[in-house]
Design an enzyme around this catalytic site. Structure first.
Site, short mmCIF file in Angstrom:
data_model
loop_
_atom_site.label_atom_id
_atom_site.label_comp_id
_atom_site.label_asym_id
_atom_site.label_seq_id
_atom_site.Cartn_x
_atom_site.Cartn_y
_atom_site.Cartn_z
N PHE A 1 2.98 -54.02 4.57
CA PHE A 1 2.83 -54.88 5.78
C PHE A 1 1.38 -55.83 5.87
CE2 PHE A 1 2.45 -54.79 10.46
CZ PHE A 1 2.67 -56.11 10.75
N SER B 1 -1.88 -46.69 2.15
CA SER B 1 -1.46 -45.54 2.89
C SER B 1 -0.17 -45.58 3.29
CB SER B 1 -2.51 -44.94 3.92
OG SER B 1 -1.96 -43.79 4.61
N ASP C 1 -0.90 -51.73 -5.61
CA ASP C 1 -0.19 -50.97 -4.84
C ASP C 1 0.67 -50.03 -5.80
OD1 ASP C 1 2.31 -50.16 -3.17
OD2 ASP C 1 1.30 -51.78 -1.89
N TYR D 1 -1.93 -37.72 8.35
CA TYR D 1 -2.44 -39.11 8.19
C TYR D 1 -3.75 -38.96 9.21
CZ TYR D 1 -2.15 -44.27 9.33
OH TYR D 1 -2.43 -45.36 9.35
N ASN E 1 -12.44 -42.71 -4.82
CA ASN E 1 -12.33 -43.36 -6.24
C ASN E 1 -13.03 -45.03 -5.84
OD1 ASN E 1 -11.42 -41.27 -7.85
ND2 ASN E 1 -9.05 -42.00 -7.49
N THR F 1 0.32 -52.59 15.37
CA THR F 1 0.70 -54.02 15.01
C THR F 1 1.97 -54.11 14.61
OG1 THR F 1 -1.73 -53.67 14.14
CG2 THR F 1 -0.57 -55.68 13.43
N TYR G 1 -21.15 -42.54 2.00
CA TYR G 1 -21.55 -43.88 0.90
C TYR G 1 -22.54 -44.73 1.28
CZ TYR G 1 -19.14 -41.92 -3.43
OH TYR G 1 -18.74 -41.35 -4.22
#
Ligand code: UDP
Length: 311
Positions: free
Chosen positions: A12, A76, A32, A146, A100, A176, A160
């Site tokens: 989405f 996700s 994806d 999650y 990654n 959303t 990082y």
């Protein structure tokens, strides 16, 4: 031409971001694994020379040839029923996938944005939620897969930045809605619209007094684009601060669709947050952003989309 890698591209939000980045003149690499994404969300982009689709799972080593200017990690499962069905994948995409992609960002010298979430605040004890609030999350509850994946994702991304100098952006996305949500993704608004259109019972969980604050997708994408172009490396809430109860949302869908469907009350899922509303002071101040689309307009556009899809 600048190149951006968008993960979760067929989802989405991912597909709307691909549209926006193409419109802004980027070459877009959409990635994806299609476990919750829908490839048809990208049909209109496939013929374009500056759009490329990679069918790949980002929890496996990610290789993209050539330069990359920015990586936007939006992959996700994102609906509670999806991450309950796929708890391990949800944890892996937020942790291994993020690692990654951070490695890739570091190697390419790319800006790195993550799609974090209001779920980092859990069932919040502070209302509205500002970015300084650390949250109230049950790590071993059903939503923990999650919430903790996203919290780890923020921690890894910040590490990082601190230790490797990667230029990061962290957007905390609140509820959303809009076109390209899956009719059966289990979230409140797609459920209510689908049920209303098909004349089925409208399933309100609990007594419907729990609140959410719904942001129309175009507003969200605008906020994200502004954050990407800012130089701010800390979390920013992007969401619509207008808060309503879930019962009211159901009643508004009934009013708009003129359905004969009736509300039925079902058990409230475990750890369902009682309230949620973003404090968007930071987005206003740093990005000059606030949402523009009100619920009447946003609901109307969403209704039109679901009617088309379901007919
Ligand atoms: N909800 C509901 N009926 C449904 C789906 C969801 O009443 O068919 C409720 C859910 O329990 C929650 C709110 O609507 O209180 C928003 O749920 P959603 O899954 O959209 O997102 P969340 O904000 O919980 O991640």
């Amino acid at each position: 031409m600048k190149r951006v890698l968008i993960t979760g591209a067929a989802g989405f939000l991912g597909s709307h971001l691909c549209d926006r980045m193409i419109a802004e003149g980027f070459e877009v690499i959409g990635m994806d694994n299609l476990i919750t994404g829908n490839i048809h969300n990208l049909d209109h982009l496939m013929p374009l020379a500056n759009f490329h689709f990679y069918h790949h799972d980002v929890t496996k080593f990610v290789h993209v040839p050539g330069d990359i200017d920015a990586i936007m990690h939006f992959a996700s499962p994102a609906s509670p029923i999806d991450y309950l069905k796929m708890p391990i994948q949800t944890l892996k995409v937020g942790s291994l996938g993020t690692h990654n992609l951070l490695g890739l960002a570091r190697a390419k010298g790319a800006k790195f944005m993550i799609a974090s979430t209001s779920e980092v605040y859990g069932d919040p004890l502070v209302h509205p939620q500002n970015e300084e609030y650390w949250g109230n999350v049950n790590p071993i509850g059903p939503r923990g897969v999650y919430d903790e994946a996203k919290r780890f994702q923020e921690a890894m991304t910040m590490a990082y930045h601190t230790y490797h100098g990667v230029d990061i952006r962290i957007v905390r996305i609140f509820n959303t809605y809009g076109p390209r949500m899956r009719t059966n993704d289990g979230r409140a608004l797609p459920a209510f619209f689908s049920q209303a259109i098909e004349g089925r019972d409208i399933t309100v969980f609990g007594d419907g007094s729990q609140t959410r604050s719904f942001c129309y997708v175009d507003d969200l994408v605008e906020g994200i684009y502004r954050l990407l172009n800012s130089n701010y490396n800390y979390p920013v809430n992007i969401g619509n601060p207008v808060e309503i109860s879930i019962k009211q949302a159901a009643e508004e869908v009934i009013g708009l669709t003129k359905t004969k469907s009736k509300i039925v009350y079902k058990d409230l899922p475990k750890d369902d947050p009682k309230v949620r509303k973003p404090d968007i002071s930071k987005a206003k101040e740093i990005l000059g952003w606030s949402p523009k689309v009100d619920r009447v307009e946003g609901f109307r556009k969403t209704y039109t989309y679901f009617k088309d899809v379901l007919s």
